[in-house]
Write a protein that holds these residues in place. Structure first.
Motif, PDB file in Angstrom:
ATOM      1  N   ARG A   1      -6.252   0.936   6.506  1.00  0.00           N
ATOM      2  CA  ARG A   1      -4.781   0.721   7.495  1.00  0.00           C
ATOM      3  C   ARG A   1      -4.174  -0.578   6.997  1.00  0.00           C
ATOM      4  NH1 ARG A   1      -4.866   4.621  10.161  1.00  0.00           N
ATOM      5  NH2 ARG A   1      -6.498   5.394  11.537  1.00  0.00           N
ATOM      6  N   GLU A   2      -4.871  -1.652   6.586  1.00  0.00           N
ATOM      7  CA  GLU A   2      -4.383  -2.879   6.133  1.00  0.00           C
ATOM      8  C   GLU A   2      -4.555  -3.332   4.613  1.00  0.00           C
ATOM      9  OE1 GLU A   2      -6.050  -6.053   8.725  1.00  0.00           O
ATOM     10  OE2 GLU A   2      -5.890  -4.718  10.347  1.00  0.00           O
ATOM     11  N   GLU A   3      -5.776  -3.112   4.007  1.00  0.00           N
ATOM     12  CA  GLU A   3      -5.880  -3.838   2.762  1.00  0.00           C
ATOM     13  C   GLU A   3      -5.672  -3.054   1.735  1.00  0.00           C
ATOM     14  OE1 GLU A   3     -10.214  -4.970   2.311  1.00  0.00           O
ATOM     15  OE2 GLU A   3     -10.185  -5.692   4.237  1.00  0.00           O
ATOM     16  N   ILE A   4      -5.402  -1.773   1.823  1.00  0.00           N
ATOM     17  CA  ILE A   4      -4.999  -0.617   0.649  1.00  0.00           C
ATOM     18  C   ILE A   4      -3.512  -0.750   0.683  1.00  0.00           C
ATOM     19  CG2 ILE A   4      -4.577   1.698   0.063  1.00  0.00           C
ATOM     20  CD1 ILE A   4      -7.267   2.374   1.114  1.00  0.00           C
ATOM     21  N   PRO A   5      -2.862  -0.808   1.721  1.00  0.00           N
ATOM     22  CA  PRO A   5      -1.456  -0.852   1.468  1.00  0.00           C
ATOM     23  C   PRO A   5      -0.999  -2.418   1.027  1.00  0.00           C
ATOM     24  CG  PRO A   5      -1.973   0.164   3.625  1.00  0.00           C
ATOM     25  CD  PRO A   5      -3.059  -0.289   3.058  1.00  0.00           C
ATOM     26  N   GLN A   6      -1.634  -3.190   1.746  1.00  0.00           N
ATOM     27  CA  GLN A   6      -1.408  -4.801   1.075  1.00  0.00           C
ATOM     28  C   GLN A   6      -1.412  -4.872  -0.413  1.00  0.00           C
ATOM     29  OE1 GLN A   6      -3.775  -7.623   2.719  1.00  0.00           O
ATOM     30  NE2 GLN A   6      -2.277  -9.293   2.456  1.00  0.00           N
ATOM     31  N   ALA A   7      -2.778  -4.252  -0.868  1.00  0.00           N
ATOM     32  CA  ALA A   7      -3.194  -4.214  -2.210  1.00  0.00           C
ATOM     33  C   ALA A   7      -2.096  -3.763  -3.165  1.00  0.00           C
ATOM     34  CB  ALA A   7      -4.264  -3.823  -2.346  1.00  0.00           C
ATOM     35  N   LEU A   8      -1.550  -2.683  -2.567  1.00  0.00           N
ATOM     36  CA  LEU A   8      -0.784  -1.856  -3.502  1.00  0.00           C
ATOM     37  C   LEU A   8       0.890  -2.044  -3.387  1.00  0.00           C
ATOM     38  CD1 LEU A   8      -2.818   1.612  -3.249  1.00  0.00           C
ATOM     39  CD2 LEU A   8      -2.470   0.009  -5.315  1.00  0.00           C
ATOM     40  N   SER A   9       1.137  -2.837  -2.287  1.00  0.00           N
ATOM     41  CA  SER A   9       2.513  -3.134  -1.939  1.00  0.00           C
ATOM     42  C   SER A   9       3.566  -3.491  -3.044  1.00  0.00           C
ATOM     43  CB  SER A   9       2.518  -4.281  -0.934  1.00  0.00           C
ATOM     44  OG  SER A   9       1.952  -5.409  -1.448  1.00  0.00           O
ATOM     45  N   LYS A  10       2.794  -4.309  -4.066  1.00  0.00           N
ATOM     46  CA  LYS A  10       3.741  -4.526  -5.221  1.00  0.00           C
ATOM     47  C   LYS A  10       3.452  -3.251  -6.260  1.00  0.00           C
ATOM     48  CE  LYS A  10       3.408  -9.168  -4.098  1.00  0.00           C
ATOM     49  NZ  LYS A  10       2.607 -10.335  -4.087  1.00  0.00           N
ATOM     50  N   GLN A  11       2.562  -2.814  -6.716  1.00  0.00           N
ATOM     51  CA  GLN A  11       2.410  -1.809  -7.746  1.00  0.00           C
ATOM     52  C   GLN A  11       1.744  -0.565  -7.416  1.00  0.00           C
ATOM     53  OE1 GLN A  11       0.741  -4.367 -11.093  1.00  0.00           O
ATOM     54  NE2 GLN A  11       2.666  -3.897 -12.360  1.00  0.00           N
ATOM     55  N   ALA A  12       2.530   0.207  -6.526  1.00  0.00           N
ATOM     56  CA  ALA A  12       1.582   1.460  -6.132  1.00  0.00           C
ATOM     57  C   ALA A  12       2.079   2.418  -6.861  1.00  0.00           C
ATOM     58  CB  ALA A  12       2.282   1.860  -4.719  1.00  0.00           C
ATOM     59  N   PRO A  13       1.191   3.481  -7.422  1.00  0.00           N
ATOM     60  CA  PRO A  13       1.803   4.562  -7.836  1.00  0.00           C
ATOM     61  C   PRO A  13       2.817   5.563  -7.440  1.00  0.00           C
ATOM     62  CG  PRO A  13      -0.490   5.071  -7.305  1.00  0.00           C
ATOM     63  CD  PRO A  13      -0.033   3.550  -6.819  1.00  0.00           C
ATOM     64  N   ALA A  14       3.602   6.161  -8.029  1.00  0.00           N
ATOM     65  CA  ALA A  14       4.885   6.937  -7.451  1.00  0.00           C
ATOM     66  C   ALA A  14       4.499   7.942  -6.321  1.00  0.00           C
ATOM     67  CB  ALA A  14       5.557   7.713  -8.351  1.00  0.00           C
ATOM     68  N   ASN A  15       3.141   8.531  -6.505  1.00  0.00           N
ATOM     69  CA  ASN A  15       2.638   9.168  -5.414  1.00  0.00           C
ATOM     70  C   ASN A  15       1.965   8.607  -4.175  1.00  0.00           C
ATOM     71  OD1 ASN A  15       0.474   8.840  -6.866  1.00  0.00           O
ATOM     72  ND2 ASN A  15      -0.651  10.711  -6.918  1.00  0.00           N
ATOM     73  N   PHE A  16       1.943   7.366  -3.951  1.00  0.00           N
ATOM     74  CA  PHE A  16       0.924   6.787  -2.945  1.00  0.00           C
ATOM     75  C   PHE A  16       1.256   6.997  -1.624  1.00  0.00           C
ATOM     76  CE2 PHE A  16       0.755   2.965  -0.131  1.00  0.00           C
ATOM     77  CZ  PHE A  16      -0.552   2.848  -0.006  1.00  0.00           C
ATOM     78  N   PRO A  17       2.688   7.094  -1.206  1.00  0.00           N
ATOM     79  CA  PRO A  17       2.908   7.828   0.181  1.00  0.00           C
ATOM     80  C   PRO A  17       2.017   9.084   0.371  1.00  0.00           C
ATOM     81  CG  PRO A  17       4.943   6.918  -0.612  1.00  0.00           C
ATOM     82  CD  PRO A  17       4.110   7.001  -1.792  1.00  0.00           C
ATOM     83  N   GLU A  18       2.021   9.821  -0.492  1.00  0.00           N
ATOM     84  CA  GLU A  18       1.228  11.326  -0.395  1.00  0.00           C
ATOM     85  C   GLU A  18      -0.162  10.807  -0.152  1.00  0.00           C
ATOM     86  OE1 GLU A  18       0.605  15.583  -2.410  1.00  0.00           O
ATOM     87  OE2 GLU A  18       1.989  14.025  -3.290  1.00  0.00           O
ATOM     88  N   LEU A  19      -0.605  10.269  -1.256  1.00  0.00           N
ATOM     89  CA  LEU A  19      -1.953   9.889  -1.262  1.00  0.00           C
ATOM     90  C   LEU A  19      -2.388   8.992  -0.082  1.00  0.00           C
ATOM     91  CD1 LEU A  19      -2.460   8.740  -4.778  1.00  0.00           C
ATOM     92  CD2 LEU A  19      -3.199  10.800  -3.957  1.00  0.00           C
TER      93      LEU A  19
END
Length: 73
Positions: free
Chosen positions: A36-54
């Motif tokens: 809930r916290e660490e993954i979104p924070q870590a990927l907030s700047k460079q998330a893959p295009a399909n991050f919302p789905e993943l």
């Protein structure tokens, strides 16, 4: 063909949460915090295009995991 009454009783037993189902046999709070916290924070700047789905799938699997733990315990 099985006994309908016996089959229904078994199904009811399987899907009815038990009294102790409120407490999981393991502490999953750390896993929840990571998801809930660490993954979104870590990927907030460079998330893959399909991050919302993943991320949505990961949350859905976590919810299924929690439900399964409650039904099994």
């Amino acid at each position: 063909m099985g006994n309908v009454s016996t089959d229904f009783t078994l199904l009811k037993h399987i899907i009815t949460p038990r009294q102790r189902a409120q407490k999981l046999p393991v502490d999953v709070s750390r896993l929840e915090k990571i998801i809930r916290e660490e993954i979104p924070q870590a990927l907030s700047k460079q998330a893959p295009a399909n991050f919302p789905e993943l991320y949505s799938n990961l949350n859905r699997y976590m919810a299924s995991f929690m439900i399964s733990c409650c039904l099994i315990s």
